[in-house]
Structures are given as C-alpha cells and as structure tokens.
Design a protein around this motif. Structure first.
Motif, PDB file in Angstrom:
ATOM      1  N   MET A  48      50.198  96.752  72.669  1.00  0.00           N
ATOM      2  CA  MET A  48      49.184  96.665  73.717  1.00  0.00           C
ATOM      3  C   MET A  48      47.966  97.523  73.403  1.00  0.00           C
ATOM      4  N   SER A  49      48.181  98.624  72.680  1.00  0.00           N
ATOM      5  CA  SER A  49      47.026  99.462  72.339  1.00  0.00           C
ATOM      6  C   SER A  49      46.073  98.719  71.405  1.00  0.00           C
ATOM      7  N   TRP A  50      46.617  97.858  70.537  1.00  0.00           N
ATOM      8  CA  TRP A  50      45.753  97.041  69.680  1.00  0.00           C
ATOM      9  C   TRP A  50      45.108  95.919  70.491  1.00  0.00           C
ATOM     10  N   TYR A  51      45.887  95.313  71.359  1.00  0.00           N
ATOM     11  CA  TYR A  51      45.353  94.209  72.163  1.00  0.00           C
ATOM     12  C   TYR A  51      44.273  94.705  73.119  1.00  0.00           C
ATOM     13  N   ALA A  52      44.292  95.979  73.415  1.00  0.00           N
ATOM     14  CA  ALA A  52      43.254  96.546  74.280  1.00  0.00           C
ATOM     15  C   ALA A  52      41.858  96.320  73.700  1.00  0.00           C
ATOM     16  N   GLY A  53      41.773  96.128  72.386  1.00  0.00           N
ATOM     17  CA  GLY A  53      40.483  95.826  71.768  1.00  0.00           C
ATOM     18  C   GLY A  53      39.864  94.556  72.332  1.00  0.00           C
ATOM     19  N   ILE A  54      40.705  93.597  72.731  1.00  0.00           N
ATOM     20  CA  ILE A  54      40.215  92.373  73.360  1.00  0.00           C
ATOM     21  C   ILE A  54      39.578  92.707  74.708  1.00  0.00           C
ATOM     22  N   CYS A  55      40.227  93.594  75.450  1.00  0.00           N
ATOM     23  CA  CYS A  55      39.695  94.007  76.757  1.00  0.00           C
ATOM     24  C   CYS A  55      38.385  94.773  76.583  1.00  0.00           C
ATOM     25  N   ARG A  56      38.310  95.581  75.550  1.00  0.00           N
ATOM     26  CA  ARG A  56      37.079  96.320  75.271  1.00  0.00           C
ATOM     27  C   ARG A  56      35.943  95.354  74.951  1.00  0.00           C
ATOM     28  N   ALA A  57      36.267  94.299  74.197  1.00  0.00           N
ATOM     29  CA  ALA A  57      35.252  93.298  73.850  1.00  0.00           C
ATOM     30  C   ALA A  57      34.733  92.594  75.093  1.00  0.00           C
ATOM     31  N   MET A  58      35.631  92.282  76.029  1.00  0.00           N
ATOM     32  CA  MET A  58      35.214  91.632  77.273  1.00  0.00           C
ATOM     33  C   MET A  58      34.261  92.537  78.060  1.00  0.00           C
ATOM     34  N   GLN A  59      34.605  93.826  78.184  1.00  0.00           N
ATOM     35  CA  GLN A  59      33.720  94.763  78.881  1.00  0.00           C
ATOM     36  C   GLN A  59      32.342  94.785  78.233  1.00  0.00           C
ATOM     37  N   HIS A  60      32.323  94.823  76.912  1.00  0.00           N
ATOM     38  CA  HIS A  60      31.061  94.915  76.181  1.00  0.00           C
ATOM     39  C   HIS A  60      30.201  93.676  76.439  1.00  0.00           C
ATOM     40  N   MET A  61      30.815  92.491  76.337  1.00  0.00           N
ATOM     41  CA  MET A  61      30.042  91.262  76.510  1.00  0.00           C
ATOM     42  C   MET A  61      29.487  91.134  77.929  1.00  0.00           C
ATOM     43  N   LEU A  62      30.286  91.531  78.912  1.00  0.00           N
ATOM     44  CA  LEU A  62      29.869  91.363  80.306  1.00  0.00           C
ATOM     45  C   LEU A  62      28.761  92.320  80.722  1.00  0.00           C
ATOM     46  N   PHE A  63      28.731  93.500  80.115  1.00  0.00           N
ATOM     47  CA  PHE A  63      27.852  94.537  80.647  1.00  0.00           C
ATOM     48  C   PHE A  63      26.802  95.052  79.667  1.00  0.00           C
ATOM     49  N   ARG A  64      26.693  94.459  78.496  1.00  0.00           N
ATOM     50  CA  ARG A  64      25.713  94.961  77.527  1.00  0.00           C
ATOM     51  C   ARG A  64      24.583  93.985  77.270  1.00  0.00           C
ATOM     52  N   GLY A  65      24.381  93.054  78.199  1.00  0.00           N
ATOM     53  CA  GLY A  65      23.221  92.171  78.098  1.00  0.00           C
ATOM     54  C   GLY A  65      23.409  90.990  77.174  1.00  0.00           C
ATOM     55  N   ASP A  66      24.642  90.660  76.774  1.00  0.00           N
ATOM     56  CA  ASP A  66      24.865  89.480  75.948  1.00  0.00           C
ATOM     57  C   ASP A  66      24.534  88.221  76.753  1.00  0.00           C
ATOM     58  N   GLU A  67      24.076  87.182  76.056  1.00  0.00           N
ATOM     59  CA  GLU A  67      23.766  85.917  76.724  1.00  0.00           C
ATOM     60  C   GLU A  67      24.983  85.004  76.766  1.00  0.00           C
ATOM     61  N   TRP A  68      25.944  85.251  75.868  1.00  0.00           N
ATOM     62  CA  TRP A  68      27.088  84.358  75.748  1.00  0.00           C
ATOM     63  C   TRP A  68      28.383  85.153  75.854  1.00  0.00           C
ATOM     64  N   LEU A  69      29.365  84.514  76.462  1.00  0.00           N
ATOM     65  CA  LEU A  69      30.680  85.113  76.636  1.00  0.00           C
ATOM     66  C   LEU A  69      31.668  84.370  75.747  1.00  0.00           C
ATOM     67  N   LEU A  70      32.191  85.054  74.749  1.00  0.00           N
ATOM     68  CA  LEU A  70      33.160  84.449  73.832  1.00  0.00           C
ATOM     69  C   LEU A  70      34.473  84.210  74.557  1.00  0.00           C
ATOM     70  N   ASP A  71      35.092  83.061  74.307  1.00  0.00           N
ATOM     71  CA  ASP A  71      36.365  82.720  74.937  1.00  0.00           C
ATOM     72  C   ASP A  71      37.473  83.591  74.352  1.00  0.00           C
ATOM     73  N   LEU A  72      37.961  84.536  75.155  1.00  0.00           N
ATOM     74  CA  LEU A  72      39.035  85.434  74.727  1.00  0.00           C
ATOM     75  C   LEU A  72      40.346  85.107  75.443  1.00  0.00           C
ATOM     76  N   SER A  73      40.482  83.876  75.894  1.00  0.00           N
ATOM     77  CA  SER A  73      41.704  83.458  76.579  1.00  0.00           C
ATOM     78  C   SER A  73      42.882  83.479  75.610  1.00  0.00           C
ATOM     79  N   LEU A  74      44.078  83.598  76.167  1.00  0.00           N
ATOM     80  CA  LEU A  74      45.284  83.639  75.333  1.00  0.00           C
ATOM     81  C   LEU A  74      45.391  82.428  74.420  1.00  0.00           C
ATOM     82  N   SER A  75      44.988  81.265  74.910  1.00  0.00           N
ATOM     83  CA  SER A  75      45.098  80.045  74.111  1.00  0.00           C
ATOM     84  C   SER A  75      44.141  80.036  72.919  1.00  0.00           C
ATOM     85  N   ASN A  76      43.160  80.927  72.922  1.00  0.00           N
ATOM     86  CA  ASN A  76      42.173  80.944  71.841  1.00  0.00           C
ATOM     87  C   ASN A  76      42.311  82.164  70.932  1.00  0.00           C
TER      88      ASN A  76
END
Length: 201
Positions: A1-29
């Motif tokens: 889970m500590s490694w998978y937390a990197g996915i959560c960190r990426a979501m925070q970054h995309m949502l709050f750092r002014g990105d125009e696009w949100l990469l699909d980080l769903s489990l299926s992808n």
C-alpha cells in the motif's frame, strides 16, 4: 500500500496543481508489476491506456471533492477491503500507509514553499481530503486522513522534530535485521532513546 500510495499522490497533484487533464487512475486501467529487489519483492504500477478526462475550466472545490470521493470510494477502498480480507488484517493499518505517504508529500512540498500563498495552495487540498470527504468513501467510521499529527525529537538533530507515522509499515516483517523505523508508532520513548544512542535510524 505504501507503493500504491503513489497513485493517490498523483491524483492529488493532478486535481490541485492546475492540470487541464485528469489521467484515468481507475483500478481497471492500472496493472501491478512485481519484481525482485535485493532483499524483498518490489512493486511498480503501469498505466494500461493513456485515457484522460478534461478538468472543467471553471472547476471548483465541489467538483474536486466529488472527484476525490469517487476515486477513493470506487477504486482505493475496494482494493484495501480485498487486501484486508486476503491477509486477514484490519483495513486501518493499510489506510495508514496511504496517509503516511500523502502527509509526507505535503511536508516535502511545504519545505520548498517560498511564501504563504504557496503554502496555502499545498495545505488546502489536504484539508479537503481530511475534512471534505465523508468517512463512508473510505469504508470506515472515521476519515483516516482526519488525524492529529504527532512529532517526536529527531534521532540525530536535537533541535528538529520528525513526524510520527500513523501506522507501522511492517518492514520489520520482511527484514528482521532492519527492525522498526525510528518514527514507528509501535516504539516507545525508551526504544527511540536506544536508537539515538546508537546513532541509527
């Protein structure tokens, strides 16, 4: 889970750092890759398909809150529930690994912040995660991010403090010579004093 937390960190970054696009980080992808490290197995994660969703130009806190709720409720929580069942342990220590990683990310970014405006831009997204998302999105009675951070004396620099982890990472189970991290909540002050005396962390 500590490694998978990197996915959560990426979501925070995309949502709050002014990105125009949100990469699909769903489990299926996302595919997990397991490979041999020097002492124990390591993990990495691969995005299967570069799928993006455009973040609305007028994106406000309500939209971000909904995106975060959906991300945790539909993807992270089911994964943790499955792991919890398979390894027969409580989900709370598994959530603790993600909490540890995201608060570490916040502290690293705050260390590089040059002014109060920058600090606010870093802290506000974590406050939304802490107070804006209902505990049900995490499958718990209490939001795991809604914690009071605790600090202890630095092992080698007396005038500094380090944050106590919210949960044990269980690294000592993989390598008995490693022992417990200095910031592990399982250690008492006597154990930490011994570590400081040996100048080892």
């Amino acid at each position: 889970m500590s490694w998978y937390a990197g996915i959560c960190r990426a979501m925070q970054h995309m949502l709050f750092r002014g990105d125009e696009w949100l990469l699909d980080l769903s489990l299926s992808n996302v595919s997990v890759q397991l490979y041999a490290g020097d002492h124990y197995p390591l993990f990495s994660f691969k995005i299967n398909e570069q799928r993006f969703r455009k973040i609305p130009i007028t994106c406000g806190d309500a939209w971000r809150k909904k995106a975060l709720d959906s991300f945790y409720r539909e993807h992270i929580t089911p994964l943790i529930a499955t792991l919890s069942r398979l390894v027969q342990m409580s989900a709370i220590p598994l959530w603790g690994q993600i909490v540890n990683a995201l608060y570490s990310q916040m502290e690293e970014e705050l260390g590089d912040a040059s002014d109060e405006k920058s600090r606010k831009m870093i802290v506000d997204p974590f406050l939304m995660l802490k107070w804006g998302i209902d505990a049900s999105a995490f499958g718990l009675r209490k939001n795991p991010f809604d914690i009071k951070l605790r600090y202890i004396g630095h092992p080698t620099i007396p005038e500094q403090k380090v944050r106590l982890k919210t949960a044990c990472c269980l690294a000592y189970r993989l390598n008995t010579e490693f022992g417990y991290c200095y910031e592990c909540p399982r250690l008492n002050e006597k154990d930490r004093a011994l570590i400081r005396a040996n100048d080892h962390c």
